[in-house]
Design a protein around this motif. Structure first.
Motif, PDB file in Angstrom:
ATOM      1  N   THR A 114       0.815  -1.089  -0.156  1.00 30.97           N
ATOM      2  CA  THR A 114       0.169  -0.155  -0.010  1.00 30.97           C
ATOM      3  C   THR A 114       0.808   1.214  -0.053  1.00 30.97           C
ATOM      4  O   THR A 114       0.548   2.186  -0.746  1.00 30.97           O
ATOM      5  N   VAL A 115       1.929   1.304   0.668  1.00 30.21           N
ATOM      6  CA  VAL A 115       2.696   2.507   0.764  1.00 30.21           C
ATOM      7  C   VAL A 115       3.643   2.458  -0.353  1.00 30.21           C
ATOM      8  O   VAL A 115       3.708   3.518  -0.781  1.00 30.21           O
ATOM      9  N   GLY A 116       3.955   1.449  -0.965  1.00 31.13           N
ATOM     10  CA  GLY A 116       4.977   1.281  -2.096  1.00 31.13           C
ATOM     11  C   GLY A 116       4.043   2.030  -3.193  1.00 31.13           C
ATOM     12  O   GLY A 116       4.813   2.640  -4.097  1.00 31.13           O
ATOM     13  N   VAL A 117       2.790   1.483  -3.090  1.00 33.37           N
ATOM     14  CA  VAL A 117       2.165   2.086  -4.643  1.00 33.37           C
ATOM     15  C   VAL A 117       1.730   3.593  -4.450  1.00 33.37           C
ATOM     16  O   VAL A 117       1.356   4.021  -5.621  1.00 33.37           O
ATOM     17  N   MET A 118       1.900   3.896  -3.488  1.00 33.28           N
ATOM     18  CA  MET A 118       1.103   5.336  -3.352  1.00 33.28           C
ATOM     19  C   MET A 118       1.671   6.542  -4.427  1.00 33.28           C
ATOM     20  O   MET A 118       1.177   7.352  -4.913  1.00 33.28           O
ATOM     21  N   ASP A 119       2.832   6.406  -4.484  1.00 27.56           N
ATOM     22  CA  ASP A 119       3.632   7.300  -5.281  1.00 27.56           C
ATOM     23  C   ASP A 119       3.847   6.869  -6.779  1.00 27.56           C
ATOM     24  O   ASP A 119       4.168   7.648  -7.798  1.00 27.56           O
ATOM     25  N   LEU A 120       3.337   5.671  -7.199  1.00 31.60           N
ATOM     26  CA  LEU A 120       3.337   5.259  -8.554  1.00 31.60           C
ATOM     27  C   LEU A 120       2.349   6.127  -9.380  1.00 31.60           C
ATOM     28  O   LEU A 120       1.130   6.488  -8.844  1.00 31.60           O
ATOM     29  N   ASP A 121       2.875   6.529 -10.604  1.00 28.36           N
ATOM     30  CA  ASP A 121       1.943   7.150 -11.273  1.00 28.36           C
ATOM     31  C   ASP A 121       0.931   6.221 -12.153  1.00 28.36           C
ATOM     32  O   ASP A 121       1.304   5.535 -13.306  1.00 28.36           O
ATOM     33  N   LEU A 122      -0.323   6.207 -11.591  1.00 23.49           N
ATOM     34  CA  LEU A 122      -1.151   5.392 -12.406  1.00 23.49           C
ATOM     35  C   LEU A 122      -2.234   6.247 -13.211  1.00 23.49           C
ATOM     36  O   LEU A 122      -3.213   5.477 -13.624  1.00 23.49           O
ATOM     37  N   GLY A 123      -1.628   7.200 -13.774  1.00 23.28           N
ATOM     38  CA  GLY A 123      -2.775   7.889 -14.566  1.00 23.28           C
ATOM     39  C   GLY A 123      -3.335   9.287 -13.969  1.00 23.28           C
ATOM     40  O   GLY A 123      -3.069  10.334 -14.247  1.00 23.28           O
ATOM     41  N   SER A 124      -3.989   8.971 -12.716  1.00 24.65           N
ATOM     42  CA  SER A 124      -4.447   9.863 -12.258  1.00 24.65           C
ATOM     43  C   SER A 124      -4.632   9.492 -10.580  1.00 24.65           C
ATOM     44  O   SER A 124      -4.420   8.395 -10.361  1.00 24.65           O
ATOM     45  N   ARG A 125      -4.830  10.370  -9.766  1.00 19.45           N
ATOM     46  CA  ARG A 125      -4.828  10.220  -8.401  1.00 19.45           C
ATOM     47  C   ARG A 125      -5.933   9.316  -8.049  1.00 19.45           C
ATOM     48  O   ARG A 125      -5.970   8.419  -7.102  1.00 19.45           O
ATOM     49  N   SER A 126      -7.104   9.572  -8.872  1.00 18.14           N
ATOM     50  CA  SER A 126      -8.396   8.619  -8.570  1.00 18.14           C
ATOM     51  C   SER A 126      -7.900   6.952  -8.527  1.00 18.14           C
ATOM     52  O   SER A 126      -8.374   6.156  -7.879  1.00 18.14           O
ATOM     53  N   MET A 127      -7.038   6.857  -9.613  1.00 20.96           N
ATOM     54  CA  MET A 127      -6.559   5.642  -9.906  1.00 20.96           C
ATOM     55  C   MET A 127      -5.747   4.936  -8.680  1.00 20.96           C
ATOM     56  O   MET A 127      -5.994   3.980  -7.938  1.00 20.96           O
ATOM     57  N   ASN A 128      -5.046   6.048  -8.107  1.00 26.46           N
ATOM     58  CA  ASN A 128      -4.161   5.569  -6.814  1.00 26.46           C
ATOM     59  C   ASN A 128      -5.396   5.099  -5.740  1.00 26.46           C
ATOM     60  O   ASN A 128      -5.171   4.118  -5.054  1.00 26.46           O
ATOM     61  N   ILE A 129      -6.174   6.080  -5.507  1.00 27.64           N
ATOM     62  CA  ILE A 129      -7.342   5.924  -4.632  1.00 27.64           C
ATOM     63  C   ILE A 129      -7.879   4.672  -4.777  1.00 27.64           C
ATOM     64  O   ILE A 129      -8.080   3.688  -3.802  1.00 27.64           O
ATOM     65  N   ALA A 130      -8.285   4.267  -5.950  1.00 23.25           N
ATOM     66  CA  ALA A 130      -9.075   3.165  -6.218  1.00 23.25           C
ATOM     67  C   ALA A 130      -8.116   1.722  -5.723  1.00 23.25           C
ATOM     68  O   ALA A 130      -8.666   0.894  -5.244  1.00 23.25           O
ATOM     69  N   PHE A 131      -7.001   1.871  -6.332  1.00 27.57           N
ATOM     70  CA  PHE A 131      -6.103   0.714  -6.184  1.00 27.57           C
ATOM     71  C   PHE A 131      -5.596   0.700  -4.332  1.00 27.57           C
ATOM     72  O   PHE A 131      -5.867  -0.496  -3.900  1.00 27.57           O
ATOM     73  N   GLY A 132      -5.435   2.012  -3.924  1.00 29.29           N
ATOM     74  CA  GLY A 132      -5.136   1.636  -2.552  1.00 29.29           C
ATOM     75  C   GLY A 132      -6.369   1.309  -1.588  1.00 29.29           C
ATOM     76  O   GLY A 132      -6.341   0.292  -0.677  1.00 29.29           O
ATOM     77  N   MET A 133      -7.547   1.390  -2.134  1.00 26.91           N
ATOM     78  CA  MET A 133      -8.806   0.958  -1.389  1.00 26.91           C
ATOM     79  C   MET A 133      -8.961  -0.405  -1.797  1.00 26.91           C
ATOM     80  O   MET A 133      -9.396  -1.133  -0.860  1.00 26.91           O
ATOM     81  N   LEU A 134      -8.473  -0.833  -2.923  1.00 22.50           N
ATOM     82  CA  LEU A 134      -8.647  -2.226  -3.325  1.00 22.50           C
ATOM     83  C   LEU A 134      -7.929  -3.146  -2.413  1.00 22.50           C
ATOM     84  O   LEU A 134      -8.275  -4.072  -1.761  1.00 22.50           O
ATOM     85  N   ILE A 135      -6.580  -2.561  -2.126  1.00 19.82           N
ATOM     86  CA  ILE A 135      -5.687  -3.420  -1.231  1.00 19.82           C
ATOM     87  C   ILE A 135      -6.312  -3.461   0.182  1.00 19.82           C
ATOM     88  O   ILE A 135      -6.561  -4.225   0.971  1.00 19.82           O
ATOM     89  N   ALA A 136      -6.944  -2.320   0.697  1.00 20.02           N
ATOM     90  CA  ALA A 136      -7.414  -2.065   1.820  1.00 20.02           C
ATOM     91  C   ALA A 136      -8.632  -3.043   2.088  1.00 20.02           C
ATOM     92  O   ALA A 136      -8.514  -3.856   3.169  1.00 20.02           O
TER      93      ALA A 136
END
Lengths: 481, 112, 633
Positions: B35-57
């Motif tokens: 979760t921490v590792g992927v937070m700074d990955l550029d997944l296109g937009s911040r919403s993607m990061n949010i979606a991804f973070g929530m998925l892991i959670a």
């Protein structure tokens, strides 16, 4: 009389009482945190100003997540130990769990303490400075030459039926902010009084008992006290009504009014960050326009033009990095990370991002920042007086639109952060108390009916896992995203 | 039912449980790292990061629910009222969301 | 409660010792008891006192509405100069009493009486349990409730007075009211929030306890469909409390944060209070509060009404000697009602500018929810058909409940449609509508319950003559009080006018046959009343005070009957069929002398082929019920 199914499961439901109870309770907890999470989303959809992202120390949150997960494992091991009738193992695991809870709360307090001492100052034009008040130079409102103090007495501020539990009106609080001069006053009837808590109380009490012609207490009355010598006040702003002072007068929260001369209401700030994102529209798609709109920001007047130069250099650098990475085609303004990195710039004289030329920070009052800073051999340290390499500036109150430390008042991000983590923290404390009770007073029940004890620990554990589960969502939502 | 219960109390079963708990704990540790590792990955937009973070959670939360809270072998009754709870949480969220943003208007109509 | 409640112990050897013990531990037996029946009675007494206080507040308000600007006799001088200068009810006092009337009646009066008091006393008996599943938690619920209630009461005596912004406590008004004070903790608005947090926590614990008890402590043979409708209603109500209250707790915590820590969850940027800008960050949403509030607020309506319907559903079959018509249908209707009540809340918010999609959704669900409500009512009504009705006081109240609740429900239907709601929103029509539901509706149901179970609780009957003297004036005055509200409301009277609309005389000078007729009627007695809508204010106020006088009869009856009522000669004086009548009179700790077993459905009255016209649940096939009076050993 014995209540059935406290230990053994009821055949048709397959559950014992406490297990149903705890799951029902957890269902209501789901609604509680569900309500909070949806509030989080609604507040984030349309925030006032930019939504703070990654402003917390990720390391602490990460550590706390691990601590909680570990404690979840240990509380389960404690339960397994009880199931296998190994009471000593149970005790060890339980102690570990409770230690984890204490560790979690300790880390939480460190984080909270840090936030309470971090301030943000929103200037009139919308630019924002963040930082710490230097030690010994906290924000205070100073009044000198105070000759008149007016006490407010409200004999009629009573509850229903004329009964009252508290009184509104003046108390002796203001006396503790006199830093120079003797609190000696001439009362309206001509006597000279040296005021302390007791004499003031007597004075107010006499006035409270006064009645008007009809024998009814006046709704409100004032005692005007003339100081025999000029007094100087240094007042923390929280003791006044919100911004309730002007050049000659200040009103305390207890309605006491002092009249004198406003000596100073400057703020000193060790800036560590400047945020310019409120200066342009949140939907702004042109980087050039955004850059142009921040050129005349109030912050540059306060920090000094040199910092503007540094900001522009910083902008170009980040823009170049962005273009190198994404190519020319992608508009940088579509990336909220880009906007945040550029327009919310960290101010760090030692920072590698910035040029080594350290500007002399000035303020609009013309005072050199150096005047406030301890002298040092290095020019850097002379301006960056905070010891962290942050520039120290002086801000006139009239330039300030809104300021607060990083508490719920500062904005909805911190409001929901403190509400969520505060409620979660209360759950941690409650859970830890219950587990401590099991640890300290469980032996008797264990000897009588070990299965009953195991059930209790299972129930406590279920609550504990739920607390862990909430944190699993809180951590990314508040620290990372 | 009583047979089941006996199984769940046997030392072998409990030992196995203890091991599973450690393994799941380990997975949760690693997932936190991710979760921490992927937070700074550029997944296109911040919403993607949010979606991804929530998925892991969500995955982590399911593990906690199923294994730590032994929902996996829990009775249907609990599922029943938990599912109602989830329905109402979603109802609370979706319906008040619609109260803020009406699909026919497609813009914020009444957030403030 | 009475001296007759001294329990006797199972073992004779312990008897002497225990008896001595009892004498010493009166405090633990009656005050800090964990016995569900004692807690039920505690809830009952406390909530009836709150009801009385809430009723008093309303009577003062009705003075201000009927005679604005005139000094209120006697009470006006007691209220104090701050709130009623010269005995004239001030607008602040009106606001304060208005807000607290709603809060007290809903959260401290009706819910604790209907759900907690009756539920606690009757439900474990009806399912054949020895006690609640978590007796200590039960006591905790009561004490939390009492503490929250006391906080609410204390707030009347703060310098700012109690909360003043309506029982819904909408932000931003609730946040900005009473903030210019020395200490924001000691203001009515802040105490309201603290008190609510305690009351909510109490309800949550209570709900957990109720549901667990019903799920796990049913006695042998008590299958789901053999459970009385009362217990089913308690189960549904428990779930409503459990799942609907937490969002309000969230809202209360957030509003508390807004008040105390200066956050702006519910405050938009640039908010101006009086003539100054508030020192806040802004960015919050007042609508968020309303969503969270009404997410509770609507299920709360069913928390108010379901216990009352359930009580009526117990009283009616017993007094008509026929089975409850559609017992199963009623159960399913209650379940559907419970489910739907979670998704109708925004019909309180049509005026907030929601979009058409969500408005239509809530319109549809709101109309849908009337279906199960009508099913419940219809089943009760059909039950009456062909019964040989025994009109005791309990039955009178139960019978009156049906049309009264019916009027309350049907007048709600127009409000479900947003276009009509635009016109009627916040008028007296709304007030009339929901008061028909909760006052002659719910409260009549609760009265029925008190008359019905009084013999079980005390071993004595309540006086039937006084009961009738209580019932008929109550019924008449209730209708005189609430029916004109609908008329006024349709004429556009706003619910929060402290002067009853006098300031808007130009717009309120409408008259109809009711207002003219009333003016002429009053004229006969030499009372001058305006012949327009304003004149109805006096009618309603007189009705309210008349209602108060008829409640005095009830209070006298209640206290006299505890000591001096006619003694029961049977454990089952009404010849009812549910399990609570199988217990000794009054039931002691542990409830049953022998562990009960259930053999049949709950409402087996007038079953063909039996000598008696009732077959209690606990009697095995072939046995006939006998009247006998037992005590706990």
């Amino acid at each position: 009389m014995e209540i059935p199914y406290t230990v053994k499961a009821r055949p048709d439901t397959g559950l014992w009482n406490a297990k149903i109870g705890i799951w029902l309770f957890l269902a209501s907890e789901v609604m509680l945190f569900g309500g909070l999470f949806s509030s989080y989303i609604f507040l984030r959809i349309a925030p006032e100003g930019p939504w703070p992202v990654q402003v917390l120390t990720v390391g602490w949150g990460f550590l706390n997540t691990l601590v909680l997960i570990f404690s979840s494992v240990t509380v389960l091991q404690a339960w397994v130990a009880l199931k296998m009738r190994k009471y000593n193992h149970f005790r060890v695991w339980m102690v570990l769990t409770i230690l984890c809870a204490c560790g979690f709360m300790a880390i939480k307090s460190v984080e909270y303490y840090d936030k309470f001492h971090h301030y943000g100052i929103l200037l009139q034009d919308g630019s924002n400075l963040e930082g710490h008040f230097p030690k010994g130079k906290e924000y205070k409102i100073k009044f000198s030459d105070v000759k008149t103090v007016t006490l407010a007495v409200r004999p009629n501020d009573k509850g229903l039926f004329g009964l009252s539990i508290f009184h509104n009106g003046s108390d002796a609080d203001f006396l503790s902010y006199i830093v120079e001069g003797k609190p000696e006053f001439k009362t309206p009837d001509g006597t000279i009084l040296t005021l302390d808590k007791i004499t003031l109380k007597e004075l107010l009490h006499k006035e409270l008992g006064k009645k008007d012609k009809d024998g009814k207490p006046a709704p409100e009355s004032y005692i005007k006290l003339e100081a025999t010598n000029p007094l100087r006040f240094v007042i923390p702003p929280s003791k006044l009504f919100d911004n309730a002072y002007n050049a000659s007068k200040a009103t305390f929260r207890d309605s006491t009014v002092i009249e004198g001369k406003l000596e100073s209401d400057q703020m000193h700030l060790e800036c560590d960050r400047v945020d310019l994102r409120r200066l342009f529209d949140a939907e702004e798609k042109s980087d050039e326009k955004a850059l142009a709109s921040v050129q005349n920001a109030d912050v540059w007047r306060i920090l000094g033009e040199e910092w503007k130069t540094k900001f522009n250099a910083h902008h170009d650098k980040v823009l170049k990095e962005f273009k190198d990475k994404n190519g020319e085609k992608r508009n940088p303004m579509t990336s909220s990370d880009y906007v945040r990195h550029v327009y919310a710039m960290k101010l760090d004289a030692h920072g590698s991002e910035h040029s080594s030329v350290v500007p002399a920070a000035t303020n609009n009052g013309g005072h050199k920042a150096q005047e406030h800073a301890p002298k040092d051999d290095h020019a850097e340290h002379a301006t960056a007086a905070g010891g962290h390499g942050h520039p120290e500036v002086t801000i006139e109150k009239k330039d300030v639109k809104f300021y607060s430390n990083f508490t719920p008042k500062y904005g909805n991000y911190f409001a929901i952060y403190f509400t969520l983590t505060g409620l979660h923290g209360l759950h941690v404390i409650a859970g830890a108390l219950v587990l401590t009770y099991f640890l300290l007073f469980g032996k008797k029940l264990y000897d009588k009916d070990p299965e009953h004890m195991a059930n209790r620990v299972e129930v406590g554990g279920l609550f504990w896992h739920f607390v862990d589960l909430v944190w699993i969502f809180l951590f990314p939502l508040l620290y990372l995203l | 039912m009583s047979h089941d219960h006996h199984d769940h109390d046997s030392p072998e079963y409990l030992k196995k449980q203890s091991k599973i708990i450690w393994i799941v704990g380990g997975i949760l540790f690693v997932a936190t790292g991710i979760t921490v590792g992927v937070m700074d990955l550029d997944l296109g937009s911040r919403s993607m990061n949010i979606a991804f973070g929530m998925l892991i959670a969500t995955i982590k939360a399911s593990l906690v629910m199923l294994i730590f809270m032994h929902l996996k072998n829990e009775r249907g009754l609990i599922y029943k009222f938990l599912s109602f709870t989830i329905v109402f949480v979603i109802g609370l969220f979706v319906l008040s969301y619609l109260g803020f943003i009406d699909p026919l208007h497609s813009n914020l109509i009444s957030t403030k | 409660m009475s001296a007759a409640t001294v329990t006797h112990d199972h073992s004779a050897t312990e008897h002497a010792h225990e008896h001595e013990h009892h004498e010493q531990s009166f405090l633990w037996k009656y005050i800090f008891s964990t016995d569900h029946k004692v807690i039920g009675i505690q809830y009952g007494i406390t909530s009836m006192m709150f009801l009385l206080w809430g009723f008093f507040l309303m009577m003062v308000m009705r003075w201000s509405i009927a005679f604005p600007g005139k000094a209120m006799p006697i009470i006006g001088t007691i209220l104090g100069d701050r709130w009623a200068p010269g005995g004239i009810v001030s607008p602040e006092l009106y606001n304060m009493f208005g807000a607290m009337h709603g809060t007290i009646m809903v959260f401290l009066g009706v819910v604790p009486l209907g759900f907690a008091a009756f539920g606690n006393y009757v439900m474990p008996l009806q399912i054949g349990a020895v006690d609640m599943a978590f007796p200590k938690l039960n006591a905790w619920s009561y004490w939390l409730y009492l503490f929250g209630g006391c906080l609410m009461m204390v707030s009347f005596f703060l310098p700012t007075g109690a909360a003043q912004v309506g029982w819904t406590n909408y932000s931003p008004l609730a946040t900005t009211a009473q903030i210019d004070v020395k200490n924001i903790f000691f203001t009515g608005q802040t105490q309201w929030l603290f008190a609510m947090i305690f009351i909510i926590s109490s309800s949550l614990l209570g709900a957990v306890n109720f549901i667990t008890t019903i799920l796990n402590l049913r006695c042998k043979g008590m299958t789901w469909m053999r459970m009385s409708f009362f217990c089913w209603a308690m189960l549904v109500t428990g779930f409503l409390l459990l799942l609907a209250f937490p969002p309000l707790e969230v809202a209360a915590v957030m509003q508390l944060s807004d008040r105390i820590f200066g956050s702006s969850f519910f405050l938009p940027a640039g908010l101006v209070d009086g003539n100054r800008h508030l020192d806040i960050a802004g960015g919050g949403s007042p609508l968020l509060y309303q969503h969270l509030f009404w997410f509770l607020g609507h299920p709360e309506v069913y928390v108010l009404i379901l216990p009352a319907i359930a009580i009526v559903a117990e009283v009616i079959p017993c007094n008509i000697r026929r089975p409850l018509w559609g017992h199963k249908t009623m159960i399913y209707a209650a379940l559907v009602l419970g489910f739907l009540s979670f998704i109708v809340w925004a019909h309180h918010m049509y005026m907030t500018g929601m979009g058409p999609v969500v408005t239509s959704f809530f319109q549809i669900t709101t109309v849908l929810i009337s279906v199960p409500s009508v099913i419940l009512l219809t089943c009760l009504m059909i039950s009456l058909w062909g019964g040989s009705i025994r009109f005791n006081s309990a039955m009178l109240f139960a019978c009156a409940f049906i049309p009264m609740f019916g009027i309350g429900g049907l007048t709600g239907l127009p409000l479900a449609f947003s276009t009509i709601d635009l016109f009627l929103h916040d008028t007296y029509y709304v007030i009339g509508h929901f008061h028909y539901v909760v006052a002659p509706g719910t409260i009549f149901g609760l009265f029925a319950g008190i008359y019905h179970w009084f013999p079980k609780i005390t071993g004595r009957f309540m006086n039937e003559k006084l009961g009738r003297l209580h019932f008929w004036p109550s019924l008449i005055f209730m209708n005189l009080l609430f029916a004109p509200m609908m008329v006024q409301g349709m004429a556009g009277f706003h619910r929060r006018w402290y002067d009853g609309g006098k300031a808007f005389e130009e717009t309120t000078k409408v008259s109809n046959w009711l207002s003219e007729g009333w003016a002429q009627f009053a004229g006969v007695f030499g009372v001058h009343v305006e012949s327009n809508m304003l004149g109805l204010n006096a009618l309603m106020s007189f009705a309210a005070w008349g209602l108060a006088i008829s409640q005095v009869v009830f209070i006298i009856n209640l206290f006299l009957s505890i000591k001096g009522g006619k003694k029961t000669t049977s454990d089952n004086p009404w010849h009812a069929t549910t399990l609570e009548w199988a217990t000794p009179t009054p039931p002691g700790h542990g409830n049953f002398l022998v562990e009960p077993t259930v053999y049949r459905d709950p409402y087996e009255y007038s079953v063909p082929g039996h000598k008696c016209d009732y077959q209690p649940q606990w009697l095995p096939e072939g046995e006939e019920p006998v009247d006998k009076l037992t005590h706990m050993h």
